[in-house]
Enzyme design. Structure first.
Site, PDB file in Angstrom:
ATOM      1  N   TRP A  52       0.778  -1.415  -0.077  1.00 56.96           N
ATOM      2  CA  TRP A  52      -0.015  -0.380   0.044  1.00 56.96           C
ATOM      3  C   TRP A  52       0.801   1.096  -0.005  1.00 56.96           C
ATOM      4  O   TRP A  52       1.758   1.567   0.990  1.00 56.96           O
ATOM      5  CB  TRP A  52      -1.066  -0.019   1.438  1.00 56.96           C
ATOM      6  CG  TRP A  52      -1.528   1.284   1.669  1.00 56.96           C
ATOM      7  CD1 TRP A  52      -0.891   2.170   2.570  1.00 56.96           C
ATOM      8  CD2 TRP A  52      -2.835   1.729   1.496  1.00 56.96           C
ATOM      9  NE1 TRP A  52      -1.890   3.143   2.599  1.00 56.96           N
ATOM     10  CE2 TRP A  52      -3.101   2.922   2.234  1.00 56.96           C
ATOM     11  CE3 TRP A  52      -3.909   1.098   0.671  1.00 56.96           C
ATOM     12  CZ2 TRP A  52      -4.364   3.730   1.958  1.00 56.96           C
ATOM     13  CZ3 TRP A  52      -5.124   2.040   0.591  1.00 56.96           C
ATOM     14  CH2 TRP A  52      -5.390   3.190   1.252  1.00 56.96           C
ATOM     15  N   ASP A  55       0.521   8.656   1.363  1.00 55.45           N
ATOM     16  CA  ASP A  55       1.029  10.082   1.221  1.00 55.45           C
ATOM     17  C   ASP A  55       2.568  10.221   0.792  1.00 55.45           C
ATOM     18  O   ASP A  55       3.380   9.482   1.341  1.00 55.45           O
ATOM     19  CB  ASP A  55       1.167  10.802   2.583  1.00 55.45           C
ATOM     20  CG  ASP A  55      -0.450  10.936   3.250  1.00 55.45           C
ATOM     21  OD1 ASP A  55      -1.354  10.173   2.697  1.00 55.45           O
ATOM     22  OD2 ASP A  55      -0.454  11.616   4.255  1.00 55.45           O
ATOM     23  N   ASP A 187       1.578  16.045  10.718  1.00 53.72           N
ATOM     24  CA  ASP A 187       1.968  16.247   9.264  1.00 53.72           C
ATOM     25  C   ASP A 187       3.090  17.468   9.210  1.00 53.72           C
ATOM     26  O   ASP A 187       2.843  18.541   8.459  1.00 53.72           O
ATOM     27  CB  ASP A 187       1.102  16.386   8.118  1.00 53.72           C
ATOM     28  CG  ASP A 187       0.057  15.438   8.297  1.00 53.72           C
ATOM     29  OD1 ASP A 187       0.130  14.270   8.624  1.00 53.72           O
ATOM     30  OD2 ASP A 187      -1.199  15.737   7.710  1.00 53.72           O
TER      31      ASP A 187
END
Length: 522
Positions: A52, A55, A187
């Site tokens: 997978w 980001d 983030d």
């Protein structure tokens, strides 16, 4: 870090009815389930070798190559770490495997890496230092920022044991509501402020962004917040993820700061991609020129985007790349799981520039990096077509760029269909209908992999327009549409099957002219 939206999926966006009426000669019911034969792996987009991909992390420039990290796990939508790949031209990537591994019950989410040229952190001049969000508390999942450092050019990292930016809200939250609101602290995006001689970090919160500064990447001081909601009536654009802050010089020579973030504004009828605001940064505070955001992409699948400077012209040109997926349907199997053992791809890398518009405001334009043309295997130029109804072009392929102009005087609907099956029952439409430009993947839906209500993406267009220039990038399972020098872009996954390789043109309610038709196989 991206995650499943907390917003209900019950709202109807109302695009299905419009989609059904856009191209009646072309928009037929989907064909019965077809089995994919052979590989469906994208040919000129970054995909993981297996597992997978989520980001992308902002690339760093090391030894003449851009090193790009990305979230990776062995299972769809599962905990993981950072894998990495390098590129010299932003098109062809070489994979290098795990850079920051998953630790037991301690996943690594999004952040950013920097090259510490001046040794401010004490790990050596040129060390690579990364800040990444991780859940300090395994139960409440308080999100805090941890520091990793690398002395081998960013290939492997060592972590400090304690967070360097603490989620004080999370640590004091007690009630379920306080905990839910405090969780969102993610983030970190870091850059060096050469004017003030310090590091700047921006972190996404549920409704606003928080700015911090540091002399050494270890000790951080909060300076301010940027909140896009000022009045009670301002729309809620969703939480801020993967925030971005950079300076860029516009085409008229003026200097501007841009704050941006990936946001889910679907609940108020706006995109779920990369929102941005132009404005000013004084070292502690960002002030927007206008609190109404602009959007760098209006498709369904351009999220968690990152930007970084072009080493040859860092003042005027930045690159941008995003995850081609959407949390409304991302956490499930896709056709490439079965055919190739992976889920997820990045968009093509774009060049972005800031341009002054006739009304006096500034906006970002984006187009594929020029190096993409270096990967063209063959070029086919086709005669101009005057169409009233539909015409199938004498060319087929699965990975290509289609470039053309569409012009008309008076008609209802005009466009191009890509990924057309031999019988015309499956296709994805790209066209203009009234004051909207659309990409409709509904006719390409597969019963076992349907996008449901999220089939058609739209962008506003001047209803007086009578000429549109299109660059359409098709690559096995995706379509990216660049309109009029990148003023408008729409990026979409599409579930093409083998045999979905044709192109057709259509015009309804009048005559349309298609000129400069060029197909470049990639």
């Amino acid at each position: 870090m991206t995650h499943l939206s907390r917003r209900s999926l019950l709202r109807s966006v109302g695009v299905g009815a419009l989609a059904a009426g856009l191209a009646p000669a072309m928009h037929l019911a989907p064909a019965p389930r077809a089995s994919a034969v052979g590989s469906l792996r994208a040919r000129y987009h970054l995909t993981p070798p297996a597992g997978w991909l989520c980001d992308p992390q902002r690339p760093i420039d090391v030894d003449g190559a851009y090193r790009l990290y990305y979230l990776h796990s062995d299972t769809n939508n599962a905990d993981g770490g950072w894998d990495h790949a390098t590129t010299t031209d932003c098109v062809a990537f070489t994979h290098h495997g795990v850079a920051i591994p998953l630790e037991p019950d301690f996943p690594v989410w999004s952040g950013s890496a920097v090259v510490d040229a001046a040794n401010t952190a004490g790990y050596g001049a040129g060390a690579v230092v990364a800040l990444a969000t991780q859940p300090t508390d395994g139960v409440r999942r308080y999100q805090e920022q941890y520091l990793y450092w690398s002395t081998d050019g960013g290939a492997t990292f060592t972590r400090l044991p304690d967070p360097v930016i603490v989620n004080t809200d999370g640590r004091t939250a007690e009630t379920p509501e306080e905990i839910e609101n405090a969780e969102w602290f993610r983030d970190p995006k870091v850059h060096w402020d050469a004017v003030r001689g310090e590091w700047v970090c921006v972190i996404g919160r549920r409704r606003y962004a928080s700015f911090y500064t540091s002399p050494n990447l270890r000790d951080w001081t909060w300076t301010s917040n940027f909140d896009y909601i000022v009045d009670a009536g301002d729309p809620d654009l969703g939480g801020i993820e993967c925030p971005d802050l950079f300076e860029i010089t516009a085409d008229d020579g003026t200097h501007h700061w841009v704050f941006a973030a990936s946001m889910d504004a679907w609940g108020v009828g706006l995109p779920m991609t990369y929102a941005y605001w132009t404005g000013a940064w004084d070292g502690t505070t960002f002030v927007a020129d206008d609190l109404t955001p602009q959007w760098l992409d209006r498709g369904w699948d351009w999220y968690a985007a990152v930007t970084w400077p072009d080493r040859t012209d860092p003042d005027h040109v930045r690159y941008a790349v995003a995850w081609m997926n959407n949390w409304k349907y991302a956490a499930r199997d896709v056709p490439t799981d079965a055919t190739d053992g992976y889920n997820g791809q990045n968009s093509v890398v774009r060049e972005i520039r800031l341009v002054r518009q006739p009304g006096g405001w500034y906006s970002l334009l984006s187009e594929p990096v020029p190096a993409l043309r270096d990967h063209v295997a063959s070029t086919t130029t086709l005669p101009d077509q005057v169409v009233d109804g539909s015409v199938v072009l004498p060319w087929t392929g699965r990975s290509y760029e289609l470039e053309l102009d569409m012009s008309w005087e008076s008609l209802q609907n005009i466009g191009v269909s890509v990924g057309r099956s031999a019988d015309g029952s499956r296709h994805t439409n790209i066209g203009v209908f009234g004051d909207r430009l659309y990409v409709d993947r509904g006719p390409s839906d597969r019963p076992e992999y349907s996008f449901g209500e999220f089939t058609q993406a739209e962008a506003p267009i001047d209803p007086a327009a009578r000429l549109v220039h299109l660059r359409v990038l098709v690559d096995m399972q995706s379509v990216e549409v660049f309109v009029d020098a990148g003023h408008t872009v729409l990026s979409q996954q599409v579930y093409f099957v083998d045999g979905d390789d044709g192109i057709s043109l259509y015009a309804d309610g009048g005559t349309g002219t298609f000129s400069g038709i060029t197909v470049r196989e990639l």
